[in-house]
Design a protein around this motif. Structure first.
Motif, PDB file in Angstrom:
ATOM      1  N   VAL A  19       0.813  -1.222   0.000  1.00 23.10           N
ATOM      2  CA  VAL A  19       0.000   0.000   0.000  1.00 23.10           C
ATOM      3  C   VAL A  19       0.845   1.270   0.000  1.00 23.10           C
ATOM      4  O   VAL A  19       2.040   1.252   0.301  1.00 23.10           O
ATOM      5  N   SER A  20       0.174   2.358  -0.303  1.00 26.87           N
ATOM      6  CA  SER A  20       0.801   3.677  -0.226  1.00 26.87           C
ATOM      7  C   SER A  20       1.217   3.969   1.224  1.00 26.87           C
ATOM      8  O   SER A  20       0.521   3.571   2.166  1.00 26.87           O
ATOM      9  N   ALA A  21       2.322   4.681   1.379  1.00 28.81           N
ATOM     10  CA  ALA A  21       2.775   5.042   2.727  1.00 28.81           C
ATOM     11  C   ALA A  21       1.699   5.834   3.474  1.00 28.81           C
ATOM     12  O   ALA A  21       1.557   5.701   4.693  1.00 28.81           O
ATOM     13  N   PHE A  22       0.921   6.625   2.721  1.00 33.46           N
ATOM     14  CA  PHE A  22      -0.151   7.399   3.372  1.00 33.46           C
ATOM     15  C   PHE A  22      -1.169   6.488   4.053  1.00 33.46           C
ATOM     16  O   PHE A  22      -1.756   6.835   5.064  1.00 33.46           O
ATOM     17  N   ASP A  23      -1.410   5.322   3.416  1.00 31.78           N
ATOM     18  CA  ASP A  23      -2.499   4.445   3.864  1.00 31.78           C
ATOM     19  C   ASP A  23      -2.048   3.350   4.824  1.00 31.78           C
ATOM     20  O   ASP A  23      -2.886   2.613   5.356  1.00 31.78           O
ATOM     21  N   ALA A  83      -0.871   2.939   7.958  1.00 34.32           N
ATOM     22  CA  ALA A  83      -1.390   2.785   9.318  1.00 34.32           C
ATOM     23  C   ALA A  83      -2.886   2.465   9.312  1.00 34.32           C
ATOM     24  O   ALA A  83      -3.352   1.591  10.057  1.00 34.32           O
ATOM     25  N   ALA A  84      -3.635   3.146   8.448  1.00 32.78           N
ATOM     26  CA  ALA A  84      -5.087   2.921   8.416  1.00 32.78           C
ATOM     27  C   ALA A  84      -5.421   1.523   7.917  1.00 32.78           C
ATOM     28  O   ALA A  84      -6.343   0.872   8.429  1.00 32.78           O
ATOM     29  N   VAL A  85      -4.656   1.045   6.946  1.00 33.07           N
ATOM     30  CA  VAL A  85      -4.913  -0.293   6.408  1.00 33.07           C
ATOM     31  C   VAL A  85      -4.587  -1.348   7.467  1.00 33.07           C
ATOM     32  O   VAL A  85      -5.338  -2.306   7.660  1.00 33.07           O
ATOM     33  N   VAL A  86      -3.488  -1.151   8.170  1.00 38.68           N
ATOM     34  CA  VAL A  86      -3.120  -2.110   9.221  1.00 38.68           C
ATOM     35  C   VAL A  86      -4.207  -2.141  10.293  1.00 38.68           C
ATOM     36  O   VAL A  86      -4.583  -3.204  10.801  1.00 38.68           O
ATOM     37  N   GLN A  87      -4.732  -0.986  10.600  1.00 38.58           N
ATOM     38  CA  GLN A  87      -5.797  -0.927  11.613  1.00 38.58           C
ATOM     39  C   GLN A  87      -7.090  -1.577  11.101  1.00 38.58           C
ATOM     40  O   GLN A  87      -7.778  -2.280  11.830  1.00 38.58           O
ATOM     41  N   ALA A  88      -7.388  -1.365   9.817  1.00 39.21           N
ATOM     42  CA  ALA A  88      -8.633  -1.901   9.251  1.00 39.21           C
ATOM     43  C   ALA A  88      -8.568  -3.421   9.062  1.00 39.21           C
ATOM     44  O   ALA A  88      -9.577  -4.106   9.174  1.00 39.21           O
ATOM     45  N   LEU A 128      -4.068  -9.017   8.165  1.00 44.54           N
ATOM     46  CA  LEU A 128      -3.504  -9.072   6.815  1.00 44.54           C
ATOM     47  C   LEU A 128      -2.040  -8.632   6.848  1.00 44.54           C
ATOM     48  O   LEU A 128      -1.684  -7.726   7.605  1.00 44.54           O
ATOM     49  N   GLU A 129      -1.208  -9.263   6.032  1.00 47.44           N
ATOM     50  CA  GLU A 129       0.172  -8.774   5.901  1.00 47.44           C
ATOM     51  C   GLU A 129       0.154  -7.524   5.031  1.00 47.44           C
ATOM     52  O   GLU A 129      -0.432  -7.536   3.945  1.00 47.44           O
ATOM     53  N   VAL A 130       0.815  -6.480   5.508  1.00 50.62           N
ATOM     54  CA  VAL A 130       0.814  -5.220   4.762  1.00 50.62           C
ATOM     55  C   VAL A 130       2.259  -4.780   4.523  1.00 50.62           C
ATOM     56  O   VAL A 130       3.062  -4.718   5.462  1.00 50.62           O
ATOM     57  N   TRP A 131       2.545  -4.502   3.262  1.00 47.98           N
ATOM     58  CA  TRP A 131       3.880  -4.026   2.871  1.00 47.98           C
ATOM     59  C   TRP A 131       3.774  -2.597   2.370  1.00 47.98           C
ATOM     60  O   TRP A 131       2.707  -2.123   1.961  1.00 47.98           O
ATOM     61  N   SER A 170      11.141   6.264   5.826  1.00 43.76           N
ATOM     62  CA  SER A 170      12.015   5.568   6.764  1.00 43.76           C
ATOM     63  C   SER A 170      11.483   4.175   7.131  1.00 43.76           C
ATOM     64  O   SER A 170      10.332   4.034   7.547  1.00 43.76           O
ATOM     65  N   PRO A 171      12.330   3.161   7.008  1.00 45.72           N
ATOM     66  CA  PRO A 171      11.904   1.808   7.371  1.00 45.72           C
ATOM     67  C   PRO A 171      11.422   1.707   8.827  1.00 45.72           C
ATOM     68  O   PRO A 171      10.438   1.006   9.095  1.00 45.72           O
ATOM     69  N   SER A 172      12.069   2.409   9.740  1.00 44.81           N
ATOM     70  CA  SER A 172      11.656   2.295  11.154  1.00 44.81           C
ATOM     71  C   SER A 172      10.235   2.777  11.345  1.00 44.81           C
ATOM     72  O   SER A 172       9.452   2.178  12.089  1.00 44.81           O
ATOM     73  N   THR A 173       9.899   3.886  10.681  1.00 42.26           N
ATOM     74  CA  THR A 173       8.538   4.414  10.819  1.00 42.26           C
ATOM     75  C   THR A 173       7.531   3.466  10.181  1.00 42.26           C
ATOM     76  O   THR A 173       6.450   3.225  10.732  1.00 42.26           O
ATOM     77  N   ALA A 174       7.897   2.895   9.030  1.00 47.03           N
ATOM     78  CA  ALA A 174       7.001   1.932   8.369  1.00 47.03           C
ATOM     79  C   ALA A 174       6.730   0.757   9.307  1.00 47.03           C
ATOM     80  O   ALA A 174       5.589   0.310   9.446  1.00 47.03           O
ATOM     81  N   MET A 175       7.780   0.288   9.962  1.00 48.17           N
ATOM     82  CA  MET A 175       7.609  -0.859  10.869  1.00 48.17           C
ATOM     83  C   MET A 175       6.743  -0.472  12.059  1.00 48.17           C
ATOM     84  O   MET A 175       5.867  -1.224  12.481  1.00 48.17           O
ATOM     85  N   GLU A 176       6.996   0.740  12.594  1.00 48.95           N
ATOM     86  CA  GLU A 176       6.175   1.179  13.729  1.00 48.95           C
ATOM     87  C   GLU A 176       4.702   1.238  13.341  1.00 48.95           C
ATOM     88  O   GLU A 176       3.822   0.958  14.131  1.00 48.95           O
ATOM     89  N   ARG A 177       4.444   1.575  12.074  1.00 48.65           N
ATOM     90  CA  ARG A 177       3.064   1.674  11.582  1.00 48.65           C
ATOM     91  C   ARG A 177       2.509   0.345  11.095  1.00 48.65           C
ATOM     92  O   ARG A 177       1.417   0.281  10.550  1.00 48.65           O
ATOM     93  N   GLY A 178       3.273  -0.729  11.256  1.00 43.87           N
ATOM     94  CA  GLY A 178       2.717  -2.064  11.005  1.00 43.87           C
ATOM     95  C   GLY A 178       3.131  -2.744   9.717  1.00 43.87           C
ATOM     96  O   GLY A 178       2.618  -3.822   9.410  1.00 43.87           O
ATOM     97  N   ALA A 179       4.034  -2.140   8.951  1.00 46.74           N
ATOM     98  CA  ALA A 179       4.489  -2.821   7.728  1.00 46.74           C
ATOM     99  C   ALA A 179       5.346  -4.024   8.103  1.00 46.74           C
ATOM    100  O   ALA A 179       6.179  -3.949   9.002  1.00 46.74           O
TER     101      ALA A 179
END
Ligand code: G3P
Length: 220
Positions: free
Chosen positions: A41-45, A47-52, A56-59, A76-85
């Protein structure tokens, strides 16, 4: 044979952004299958996708090898991971980077965070597999977004990539993509030596995305 995997790349399709991204991810999470389903998914989406769709695995669709600090506009990879990627695509045909970028990203992410490096052809796939990403996905750029699956249009690039990557490292999984739309395309991809597929328009442009998803997993 390992677990099969279907990665749906949401790109910037309108049907797969914002609230629609959340709906599509929820639909993916509900598909009954033994295959791994992954939403890219888009970086914008993210956190919301992980929450919804928490199961599901989200990249991400792309990441940059940057840490915390002065890096305006980079992902940043760290932020992506914090947001559930749990993983990322890199070097997609629509977002090419240098091989150094891929190498630095792989150095930076922790073990277990999956990186799928995209390649246009067998040679690029071979070079990328030497860096040991989790997956290499071969996608001939001219077939992306088209109606004919790479598995029918150019099966040799799929089987050739699987062979080339295996020669470099047994630990790197192989995916293929471009024009993939049906369960038959997926089973052909697996028959040609891949672990699964990376696709977009077969789902994001489908009149009925749920039926498209069900068809994709129907032969696994
Ligand atoms: O990342 C998947 C992609 O580039 C293939 O796109 O629309 O041909 O499935 P599509």
């Amino acid at each position: 044979m390992g677990e099969s995997i279907i990665v749906v790349n949401f790109k910037t399709y309108q049907t797969a952004q914002g609230a629609s991204a959340e709906e599509l991810a929820k639909a993916m999470a509900e598909i009954e299958t033994s295959a791994r389903m992954v939403a890219s998914v888009s970086a914008f989406d993210l956190a919301a996708v992980v929450q919804a769709a928490p199961d599901l695995e989200v990249w991400c669709q792309h990441l940059d090898p940057v840490g915390f600090g002065s890096n305006t506009g980079w992902l940043s990879p760290s932020t992506a991971m914090e947001r559930g990627a749990s993983g990322t695509l890199i070097n997609h045909a629509e977002h090419k980077v240098s091989i150094e970028h891929v190498a630095m990203l792989l150095d930076q992410v922790p073990e277990g965070f999956e990186v799928c490096a995209c390649a246009a052809d067998i040679e690029e796939a071979r070079a990328l597999s030497a860096l040991c990403p989790t997956f290499v996905a071969v996608e001939p750029p001219e077939l992306i977004g088209g109606d004919v699956s790479v598995t029918s249009a150019d099966p040799a690039v799929v089987s050739g990539t699987a062979e080339a990557v295996r020669e470099v490292s047994e630990g790197v999984g192989v995916l293929c993509g471009a024009g993939v739309k049906t369960g038959l395309d997926v089973s052909k991809a697996i028959e040609l030596g891949t672990a699964g597929v990376l696709l977009a328009s077969g789902v994001t442009k489908a009149e009925d995305p749920v039926s498209a998803l069900e068809d994709l997993v129907s032969k696994i």
